[in-house]
Design a protein around this motif. Structure first.
Motif, mmCIF file in Angstrom:
data_model
loop_
_atom_site.group_PDB
_atom_site.id
_atom_site.type_symbol
_atom_site.label_atom_id
_atom_site.label_comp_id
_atom_site.label_asym_id
_atom_site.label_seq_id
_atom_site.Cartn_x
_atom_site.Cartn_y
_atom_site.Cartn_z
ATOM 1 N N CYS A 488 73.358 27.140 33.819
ATOM 2 C CA CYS A 488 72.827 26.341 34.934
ATOM 3 C C CYS A 488 71.333 26.058 34.756
ATOM 4 O O CYS A 488 70.853 24.932 35.010
ATOM 5 C CB CYS A 488 73.063 27.071 36.262
ATOM 6 S SG CYS A 488 74.797 27.147 36.762
ATOM 7 N N ARG A 491 70.884 23.519 32.064
ATOM 8 C CA ARG A 491 71.187 22.180 32.565
ATOM 9 C C ARG A 491 70.052 21.657 33.446
ATOM 10 O O ARG A 491 69.684 20.481 33.395
ATOM 11 C CB ARG A 491 72.494 22.205 33.359
ATOM 12 C CG ARG A 491 73.731 22.344 32.481
ATOM 13 C CD ARG A 491 74.972 22.429 33.336
ATOM 14 N NE ARG A 491 76.187 22.522 32.521
ATOM 15 C CZ ARG A 491 77.415 22.718 33.009
ATOM 16 N NH1 ARG A 491 77.568 22.851 34.333
ATOM 17 N NH2 ARG A 491 78.456 22.788 32.200
ATOM 18 N N LYS A 492 69.502 22.560 34.255
ATOM 19 C CA LYS A 492 68.403 22.170 35.141
ATOM 20 C C LYS A 492 67.195 21.720 34.335
ATOM 21 O O LYS A 492 66.542 20.695 34.645
ATOM 22 C CB LYS A 492 68.036 23.355 36.037
ATOM 23 C CG LYS A 492 67.029 23.020 37.121
ATOM 24 C CD LYS A 492 67.653 22.088 38.144
ATOM 25 C CE LYS A 492 66.703 21.847 39.328
ATOM 26 N NZ LYS A 492 67.252 20.865 40.282
ATOM 27 N N SER A 495 67.897 18.425 32.732
ATOM 28 C CA SER A 495 67.855 17.367 33.738
ATOM 29 C C SER A 495 66.412 17.000 34.089
ATOM 30 O O SER A 495 66.052 15.823 34.176
ATOM 31 C CB SER A 495 68.607 17.815 34.991
ATOM 32 O OG SER A 495 68.545 16.836 35.997
ATOM 33 N N LEU A 498 64.876 15.055 31.234
ATOM 34 C CA LEU A 498 65.323 13.655 31.174
ATOM 35 C C LEU A 498 64.667 12.830 32.258
ATOM 36 O O LEU A 498 64.289 11.669 32.034
ATOM 37 C CB LEU A 498 66.841 13.623 31.300
ATOM 38 C CG LEU A 498 67.632 14.172 30.106
ATOM 39 C CD1 LEU A 498 69.140 14.191 30.407
ATOM 40 C CD2 LEU A 498 67.346 13.360 28.838
ATOM 41 N N ASN A 499 64.541 13.411 33.474
ATOM 42 C CA ASN A 499 63.899 12.668 34.589
ATOM 43 C C ASN A 499 62.449 12.350 34.274
ATOM 44 O O ASN A 499 61.965 11.246 34.533
ATOM 45 C CB ASN A 499 63.973 13.499 35.877
ATOM 46 C CG ASN A 499 65.398 13.531 36.436
ATOM 47 O OD1 ASN A 499 66.222 12.639 36.142
ATOM 48 N ND2 ASN A 499 65.701 14.545 37.230
#
Length: 505
Positions: A488, A491-492, A495, A498-499
């Motif tokens: 998790c 993934r965070k 993420s 990518l943002n």
């Protein structure tokens, strides 16, 4: 009725200075009868009133008593169904002839289980629970039986304690530990079927709901024919009592005099070798090539006297050899105790193994079957014995080499004598152990405080496998949670990365 396990010694009514004893001694085999007979002698010598109950298991063994002192004997004739089974199968005669070439791993005995169990059940039927028995002591003429250890809650320790039919010492590889475990399982199944057959046979007469485990655990003590200073080390509970050696008379117990025939024979030559394969394997039933091999060896050693237990009366097999004495019987223990006896060639039966260990004689052990391979290992580890595989019995050069190896190396005799010294000096002598435990059992009966709660645990609990599984489950759960959190978090992070990258562009 108390379940008949193998041999049971029943302590009856305590008197002022003595007590009455019923010794249950099935007519099954000479070594078994001798073991129970010796217990009877010890109790008789102590002034107790002993009666021996002999249910005949094999008609050929009906005259076995194992004691020359006991006078009160009750015999129960062999059950007709059991007799018919023995006659139809002709197992005894078949085994006498085949034992010389059967594999000693005992796989050949699988076919015997059903009939043996049924016969044991039939022999239980005449016994009832109405004779006022106060205390029971189990007495086994063999080594530890795993099923009894199980019933008592005693560790089997299969990873380092060789089973009764094992071919391995206490240091085993993975494969050997697997074989040892399977051997235990076979014996467990063999005993289980027998106990179940016994319980089934007595249903019409028995009004209690005790299991065979309850019967075994309800005995005050479990006397076994093993000696802790001779055998492999193993963990035991207070109910297991080692009495191996109580049946052996040594020179320390008093002067042992041979009859003139044997005394003169031992004086003929400097070296004397005793050859005996016990009461179940007859030398007279040996394959011809085995007999020929032994005779060649004897002929090549004219300065050595060979006393050969050969079960054919007036046999002329060795008439051409003046250094060979064929005999259907000999005073084995007394000969072993004599300093002039140089070597014992034996099958390694437990009784003979204990006798030669106590008498300090070097030995060539040629195991044939059952517990004999294990007994050979038990002796060789002390350095006073050499083992020879029975597949070499048709090779005179192999037999001769083994004999010469022992006779030419003084360390075999030294080690054998050292073992005898250890056994004679042990803190608690087996004869005293027998008497004291019988006295204790009469006085206090079955002490429940000696019972192990381990007997009530299942396999997972007994070996703490449930704890290991719980620990493994917790460990796996924690690892899964940690892995999930890491996933998790990863993934965070991805993420967020990518943002940020998108906003930057």
């Amino acid at each position: 009725m108390k379940l008949v396990i193998i041999f049971i010694l029943l302590i009856l009514i305590e008197l002022t200075f003595s007590y009455k004893v019923l010794v249950f001694n099935p007519a099954f085999g000479a070594s078994h009868s001798n073991f129970l007979g010796k217990i009877s002698d010890i109790l008789l010598d102590a002034g107790h009133d002993v009666t021996m109950l002999i249910p005949v298991f094999m008609s050929s063994k009906k005259d076995l008593v194992g004691s020359k002192k006991i006078t009160k004997i009750i015999r129960i004739d062999q059950d007709r169904r059991s007799k018919q089974m023995h006659e139809e199968a002709n197992l005894e005669e078949m085994m006498k002839k085949q034992i010389w070439k059967l594999d000693a791993d005992n796989s050949a005995f699988f076919f015997m289980i059903k009939n043996f169990s049924l016969a044991c059940g039939y022999e239980c039927e005449p016994l009832f629970d109405h004779i006022g028995v106060k205390t029971v002591i189990n007495a086994d003429s063999v080594l530890h039986l795993d099923i009894v250890k199980y019933a008592l809650g005693e560790p089997a320790s299969t990873s380092f304690y060789p089973g009764p039919f094992s071919k391995f010492i206490d240091k085993m590889s993975f494969f050997e530990r697997t074989r040892n475990l399977l051997g235990y399982a076979f014996l467990w199944y063999f005993s289980w079927t027998r106990f179940q057959a016994e319980l089934e046979a007595i249903k019409p007469y028995y009004n209690k709901s005790l299991s065979w485990e309850d019967h075994i655990n309800g005995a005050a003590f479990y006397l076994i024919n093993s000696n802790q200073y001779l055998d492999f080390a193993s963990p035991t509970l207070p109910k297991t009592v080692f009495i191996g050696g109580m049946q052996v008379n040594t020179k320390k117990d008093g002067k042992m005099e041979l009859e003139k025939e044997w005394d003169d024979l031992l004086s003929l030559r400097k070296e004397n070798v005793l050859v005996s394969f016990g009461s179940n394997a007859f030398s007279s039933d040996m394959p011809a090539e085995f007999k020929k091999a032994f005779l060649e060896v004897f002929a090549s050693m004219p300065d050595t006297t060979f006393i050969w237990k050969y079960e054919e009366a007036n046999a002329t097999l060795a008439d051409h050899l003046p250094n060979v004495k064929l005999t259907t019987w000999m005073p084995q223990n007394d000969l072993l105790a004599d300093d002039r006896l140089t070597l014992f060639i034996t099958h390694g039966g437990l009784g003979s193994s204990i006798e030669l260990a106590y008498q300090g004689k070097p030995s060539l052990v040629i195991p044939l079957t059952s517990d004999q391979p294990r007994n050979a290992l038990m002796l060789t580890r002390h350095g006073g014995a050499l083992e020879l595989d029975k597949t070499n019995l048709d090779k005179p050069n192999k037999i001769l080499h083994a004999i010469k190896t022992i006779l030419d190396d003084p360390n075999y005799r030294k080690n054998a004598e050292k073992l005898a010294s250890i056994l004679s000096s042990q803190p608690h002598q087996p004869k005293d152990v027998v008497l004291k435990h019988c006295d204790f059992a009469v006085k206090f009966g079955d002490l429940k405080t000696l019972n192990s709660e381990g007997r009530n645990l299942n396999l997972l609990q007994f070996y703490s496998i449930d704890i290991a599984l719980a620990a493994l489950a917790v460990t796996v759960s924690v690892l899964l949670i940690v892995a999930s959190l890491i996933r998790c978090l990863f993934r965070k992070i991805v993420s967020l990365f990518l943002n940020v990258k998108i906003k930057t562009e």
